[in-house]
Scaffold this motif. Sequence first.
Motif, PDB file in Angstrom:
ATOM      1  N   VAL A   4       0.854  -1.178   0.000  1.00 27.61           N
ATOM      2  CA  VAL A   4       0.000   0.000   0.000  1.00 27.61           C
ATOM      3  C   VAL A   4       0.896   1.236   0.000  1.00 27.61           C
ATOM      4  O   VAL A   4       1.879   1.279   0.732  1.00 27.61           O
ATOM      5  CB  VAL A   4      -0.914   0.032   1.238  1.00 27.61           C
ATOM      6  N   SER A   5       0.545   2.205  -0.814  1.00 28.31           N
ATOM      7  CA  SER A   5       1.335   3.434  -0.907  1.00 28.31           C
ATOM      8  C   SER A   5       0.464   4.633  -0.575  1.00 28.31           C
ATOM      9  O   SER A   5      -0.684   4.727  -1.029  1.00 28.31           O
ATOM     10  CB  SER A   5       1.897   3.583  -2.319  1.00 28.31           C
ATOM     11  N   GLN A   6       1.001   5.544   0.213  1.00 27.61           N
ATOM     12  CA  GLN A   6       0.287   6.775   0.564  1.00 27.61           C
ATOM     13  C   GLN A   6       1.008   7.980   0.003  1.00 27.61           C
ATOM     14  O   GLN A   6       2.242   8.009  -0.086  1.00 27.61           O
ATOM     15  CB  GLN A   6       0.185   6.926   2.086  1.00 27.61           C
ATOM     16  N   HIS A   7       0.213   8.993  -0.313  1.00 29.77           N
ATOM     17  CA  HIS A   7       0.781  10.243  -0.821  1.00 29.77           C
ATOM     18  C   HIS A   7      -0.094  11.406  -0.374  1.00 29.77           C
ATOM     19  O   HIS A   7      -1.321  11.321  -0.468  1.00 29.77           O
ATOM     20  CB  HIS A   7       0.847  10.213  -2.353  1.00 29.77           C
ATOM     21  N   PRO A   8       0.495  12.471   0.154  1.00 31.18           N
ATOM     22  CA  PRO A   8       1.929  12.655   0.361  1.00 31.18           C
ATOM     23  C   PRO A   8       2.401  12.000   1.654  1.00 31.18           C
ATOM     24  O   PRO A   8       1.588  11.531   2.434  1.00 31.18           O
ATOM     25  CB  PRO A   8       2.054  14.181   0.443  1.00 31.18           C
ATOM     26  N   CYS A  23      -4.449   6.908  -0.874  1.00 34.80           N
ATOM     27  CA  CYS A  23      -4.016   5.569  -0.484  1.00 34.80           C
ATOM     28  C   CYS A  23      -4.226   4.655  -1.687  1.00 34.80           C
ATOM     29  O   CYS A  23      -5.351   4.508  -2.170  1.00 34.80           O
ATOM     30  CB  CYS A  23      -4.820   5.083   0.715  1.00 34.80           C
ATOM     31  N   ARG A  24      -3.132   4.060  -2.156  1.00 33.23           N
ATOM     32  CA  ARG A  24      -3.208   3.190  -3.325  1.00 33.23           C
ATOM     33  C   ARG A  24      -2.766   1.771  -2.973  1.00 33.23           C
ATOM     34  O   ARG A  24      -1.751   1.591  -2.289  1.00 33.23           O
ATOM     35  CB  ARG A  24      -2.301   3.708  -4.439  1.00 33.23           C
ATOM     36  N   SER A  25      -3.503   0.804  -3.442  1.00 26.64           N
ATOM     37  CA  SER A  25      -3.073  -0.587  -3.304  1.00 26.64           C
ATOM     38  C   SER A  25      -2.176  -0.914  -4.504  1.00 26.64           C
ATOM     39  O   SER A  25      -2.468  -0.521  -5.634  1.00 26.64           O
ATOM     40  CB  SER A  25      -4.270  -1.534  -3.254  1.00 26.64           C
ATOM     41  N   LEU A  26      -1.100  -1.601  -4.229  1.00 28.06           N
ATOM     42  CA  LEU A  26      -0.119  -1.924  -5.260  1.00 28.06           C
ATOM     43  C   LEU A  26      -0.272  -3.387  -5.657  1.00 28.06           C
ATOM     44  O   LEU A  26      -0.226  -4.264  -4.817  1.00 28.06           O
ATOM     45  CB  LEU A  26       1.297  -1.671  -4.736  1.00 28.06           C
ATOM     46  N   ASP A  27      -0.473  -3.646  -6.929  1.00 28.68           N
ATOM     47  CA  ASP A  27      -0.522  -5.008  -7.446  1.00 28.68           C
ATOM     48  C   ASP A  27      -1.703  -5.834  -6.975  1.00 28.68           C
ATOM     49  O   ASP A  27      -1.688  -7.067  -7.095  1.00 28.68           O
ATOM     50  CB  ASP A  27       0.778  -5.775  -7.114  1.00 28.68           C
TER      51      ASP A  27
END
Lengths: 112, 112
Positions: A4-8, A23-27
């Motif tokens: 999971v990736s967060q920005h910023p 909040c993005r889920s990866l793969d």
Amino acid sequence: GAVVSQHPSWVICKSGTSVKIECRSLDFQATTMFWYRQFPKQSLMLMATSNEGSKATYEQGVEKDKFLINHASLTLSTLTVTSAHPEDSSFYICSARPREAFFGQGTRLTVV
Amino acid sequence: EDQVTQSPEALRLQEGESSSLNCSYTVSGLRGLFWYRQDPGKGPEFLFTLYSAGEEKEKERLKATLTKKESFLHITAPKPEDSATYLCAVQDLSGGYNKLIFGAGTRLAVHP
């Protein structure tokens, strides 16, 4: 690796303005994402659960009009803190189902 | 109501001095118990999941055990780099969204 990736990672905003956190889920596809808040030296508290294509479910005591959640796709949920005030300064962290045990790196929000 | 209590709040160890952290819980139906490590300014880093009483898991100097009422995180011969906050969380079978309920954490400091 991260799931999971967060920005910023961090953001400073003026009191009264709004700020959006992603909040993005990866793969993988996430039908459900969880948003937590953590105050200094305290533990994580669940704020809300977002579901793709439907309204979020908020925990007791969390203002839904202040913390707007949008889960428009299977890989992205956003948390918008509206009319931010200094007391909203906190560390915001997300996770995504079915890998809800794994968290993003967090977003440090400071409202000045 | 689901509850998670961690003890001690803070622990100071000398390098090489083994110890245990405790996590006691009250849930209507345990789906899983999770241990995390959290460094300042970062999201929780997943360590272990335990599902049933009697289960044990190990990773380097860490070993997690589970009973029907509590879990222990044993740290054997700790090093300064093990210094962090260790969080325990439970996932309740009765919850519709499988949310995690966190304890307040144990702040561990390992001194050379």
